[in-house]
Design an enzyme around this catalytic site. Sequence first.
Site, short mmCIF file in Angstrom:
data_model
loop_
_atom_site.label_atom_id
_atom_site.label_comp_id
_atom_site.label_asym_id
_atom_site.label_seq_id
_atom_site.Cartn_x
_atom_site.Cartn_y
_atom_site.Cartn_z
N GLU A 443 -5.80 -10.53 28.60
CA GLU A 443 -5.10 -11.83 28.73
C GLU A 443 -5.51 -12.81 27.64
O GLU A 443 -5.62 -14.01 27.89
CB GLU A 443 -5.36 -12.47 30.11
CG GLU A 443 -4.84 -11.73 31.29
CD GLU A 443 -3.40 -11.30 31.14
OE1 GLU A 443 -2.68 -11.92 30.32
OE2 GLU A 443 -3.00 -10.35 31.82
C1 LIG Z 1 -8.15 -2.31 30.65
C2 LIG Z 1 -7.17 -3.04 29.81
C3 LIG Z 1 -6.00 -3.54 30.37
C4 LIG Z 1 -5.06 -4.19 29.59
N1 LIG Z 1 -3.86 -4.58 30.15
C5 LIG Z 1 -2.87 -5.03 29.33
C6 LIG Z 1 -1.55 -5.23 29.82
O1 LIG Z 1 -1.27 -5.04 31.01
N2 LIG Z 1 -0.59 -5.62 28.95
C7 LIG Z 1 -0.84 -5.84 27.63
O2 LIG Z 1 0.08 -6.17 26.90
N3 LIG Z 1 -2.09 -5.67 27.12
C8 LIG Z 1 -3.11 -5.27 27.94
N4 LIG Z 1 -4.36 -5.06 27.44
C9 LIG Z 1 -4.63 -5.35 26.04
C10 LIG Z 1 -5.49 -6.58 25.83
O3 LIG Z 1 -4.80 -7.73 26.16
C11 LIG Z 1 -5.98 -6.55 24.37
O4 LIG Z 1 -6.95 -5.53 24.28
C12 LIG Z 1 -6.54 -7.88 23.93
O5 LIG Z 1 -5.52 -8.82 23.81
C13 LIG Z 1 -7.27 -7.78 22.58
O6 LIG Z 1 -6.51 -7.09 21.62
P1 LIG Z 1 -7.20 -5.90 20.81
O7 LIG Z 1 -7.81 -4.98 21.76
O8 LIG Z 1 -6.22 -5.37 19.84
O9 LIG Z 1 -8.40 -6.61 20.03
P2 LIG Z 1 -8.27 -7.40 18.64
O10 LIG Z 1 -7.13 -8.32 18.69
O11 LIG Z 1 -8.37 -6.45 17.52
O12 LIG Z 1 -9.60 -8.29 18.71
C14 LIG Z 1 -10.90 -7.77 18.37
C15 LIG Z 1 -11.87 -8.96 18.28
O13 LIG Z 1 -11.45 -9.85 17.24
C16 LIG Z 1 -11.25 -11.16 17.76
N5 LIG Z 1 -10.07 -11.75 17.11
C17 LIG Z 1 -8.88 -11.17 16.85
N6 LIG Z 1 -8.06 -12.04 16.25
C18 LIG Z 1 -8.73 -13.20 16.13
C19 LIG Z 1 -8.42 -14.49 15.60
N7 LIG Z 1 -7.23 -14.77 15.08
N8 LIG Z 1 -9.38 -15.43 15.64
C20 LIG Z 1 -10.58 -15.18 16.18
N9 LIG Z 1 -10.92 -14.00 16.70
C21 LIG Z 1 -10.01 -13.02 16.67
C22 LIG Z 1 -11.02 -10.99 19.25
O14 LIG Z 1 -11.40 -12.16 19.97
C23 LIG Z 1 -11.93 -9.81 19.54
O15 LIG Z 1 -13.24 -10.24 19.77
C24 LIG Z 1 -5.33 -4.43 28.21
C25 LIG Z 1 -6.53 -3.97 27.65
C26 LIG Z 1 -7.42 -3.26 28.42
C27 LIG Z 1 -8.66 -2.73 27.76
#
Ligand SMILES: Cc1cc2nc3c(=O)[nH]c(=O)nc-3n(C[C@H](O)[C@H](O)[C@H](O)COP(=O)(O)OP(=O)(O)OC[C@H]3O[C@@H](n4cnc5c(N)ncnc54)[C@H](O)[C@@H]3O)c2cc1C
Length: 603
Positions: A443
């Site tokens: 989220e």
């Molecule tokens: C169990 C589980 C359930 C989930 N359920 C859903 C779902 O139902 N629907 C859905 O759509 N998604 C879902 N997700 C996805 C989840 O919302 C994402 O994993 C999350 O938004 C982070 O994206 P990412 O994993 O690509 O990490 P990234 O975006 O790659 O982030 C990695 C790190 O970099 C930081 N970061 C990235 N960009 C920035 C920025 N611009 N400024 C500062 N820091 C930054 C982040 O804070 C984080 O610490 C789920 C994930 C999991 C693991």
Amino acid sequence: MAQLIADRKEIDFILYELLDAAQLFKHEKFKGLSKKMVDMIISEARKLSIKEILPTLAQSDKDGVRFEKGQVTVPQSLHRARKAVRDAELTSTMEDPEWGGQGLPHLVSVALGEYVVGANYSLSGYTHMGHGTGKMIELFGTDLLKELFLENLYTAKWSGTMVLTEPEAGSDVGALTTTAKKNADGTYNITGNKIFITAGDHDLAENIIHPVLARIEGAPEGSAGISIFIVPKFRVNKDKTIGELNDVQCVGIEKKMGMHGSATCSLSFGANGKCKGVLLGRENKGLQIMFHMMNEARLSVGFQGSSAASLAYLYALDYARQRIQGKDLAGFKDPNAKSIPIIKHPDVRRMLTWMKAHVDGMRSLVFYVSACFDRKKTSTTKADRKLAGDMIDLLTPVVKAYCSEKGFDVCVEAIQVYGGYGFTSEFPVEQLARDVKIASIYEGTNGIQAMDFLGRKLGMEKGAVFMNFLNEINKVIAAAKEKESLALLAHALSKQVESLGATAMIIGQAAMSEKYATAFANAHPFLDVTGDVTIGWMHLWRALTATTALEKNPKQKDRIFYEGIITTARFYIETVLPVTFGKMKAVQGLCDAALIMEDQAFG
Ligand SMILES: Cc1cc2nc3c(=O)[nH]c(=O)nc-3n(C[C@H](O)[C@H](O)[C@H](O)COP(=O)(O)OP(=O)(O)OC[C@H]3O[C@@H](n4cnc5c(N)ncnc54)[C@H](O)[C@@H]3O)c2cc1C
């Protein structure tokens, strides 16, 4: 029997004494409701939770979700629990009865959620996510969409999802590549791959309705060109019967550190060119629409943190009462002294009081924000309705990020209370820590929440909304200063509020200057100290309410409960907040070390 789920007395205290839920029942919108009726609904939800949901927590973790031959199978225990929640009509309690809801206030719904959702958050993906999907359809859908989907989603006959994330589009949703191509009949062909979709596929409901973010061919790049589509797993006929499969396939599920009962799916849309979706709302407005759901989901994720913390605390408390180990400090030199329950040791008491302080504070905050939703609709003055709405907007990232992090911290402390046994899977607290960790990630990660708080929320109406928030705290401080027994605590909190105001001013100005990167490097600690002070506010408010109750009737049967509230507030304000003061000084210092470090210097 041990008390392993939130005590009714605590829930009633917040509902009726702190937040005056009974006042709501007088409003036209809730006519027909009474305290007696609501008490009965909450009692039934609590019973159901203890009998049907809490036992699934460990079982669904052990059994896990399976993916075989393209089919997702959810643990049997969750099938039974889901049926029980549906039979009790507890899936969309605050929605209009016309669409299958119960028409209850938000505040009552969150109390029900403490039992029905909090007892096993993995289950809620199958029982409550359809509510979010339905809400978007209710707010932005055509009459036909409402007719086809709403009741089945609100009653969880069909389940819902939220489909944003792609491998290269996580935090940066605007980078998504899923496409939508308009057909002659007005529907759209959807093509793309999504990952990490909670409850994206399973064997619990006869249909799954996906709200999918995609870019219509030719739409602008980035967030401005995203639209949202309703994409059912099975097409829905005009008479609401289920039609043919809609070319949405689950191609895998994640192996995760926790939430083993929750299916986290990779979904392929339109691999055979036959996935059809219907546009929800207007073209290119997908993110704004999804944010309606996201804000609700963010509060729910904060609630996931606070409710997991509550469970972990109650388990640790129960264990500390039973586990006999070590001698009392007073008799430690006496070889014949009897061993005592660990709850008698000062350090264990410190851990338990720290946990209780965070649990009670977070629950009060989550309930307060829920009450603001009701106030926004029912308050008699426009100014109060606006204030309530502003508090929701301002505090949403705080609830999400702060409660998810402190929720995890409380679960970790529960492991410590158990000692070695806490580290084993024989006892439930390690699972709670594993399960709740995700709350700080999904989220919108907590880093993104902190940026939202500093970049958007602090500056709302040129800072006036944040000042109004501090004002709300100051009102409680002023009332507490009137009570001799609370004057010192009130004074201590007022110093914190002053310091928070100064911190906000410094970081807020930096965020709008050439030092903006330094400001954003300190955004997370800023959100953290705001959370600390907010919880301090909740504690002083609770202590004020308890003091008033004791003044009215000093010998009442709940004396120990009320005194416990006051003592917990003292613990929080005297031991947690002084550290916050130091953390605020650090934010005010706007340290740029993390920014100026050469990339190679990280090692
Ligand atoms: C169990 C589980 C359930 C989930 N359920 C859903 C779902 O139902 N629907 C859905 O759509 N998604 C879902 N997700 C996805 C989840 O919302 C994402 O994993 C999350 O938004 C982070 O994206 P990412 O994993 O690509 O990490 P990234 O975006 O790659 O982030 C990695 C790190 O970099 C930081 N970061 C990235 N960009 C920035 C920025 N611009 N400024 C500062 N820091 C930054 C982040 O804070 C984080 O610490 C789920 C994930 C999991 C693991």
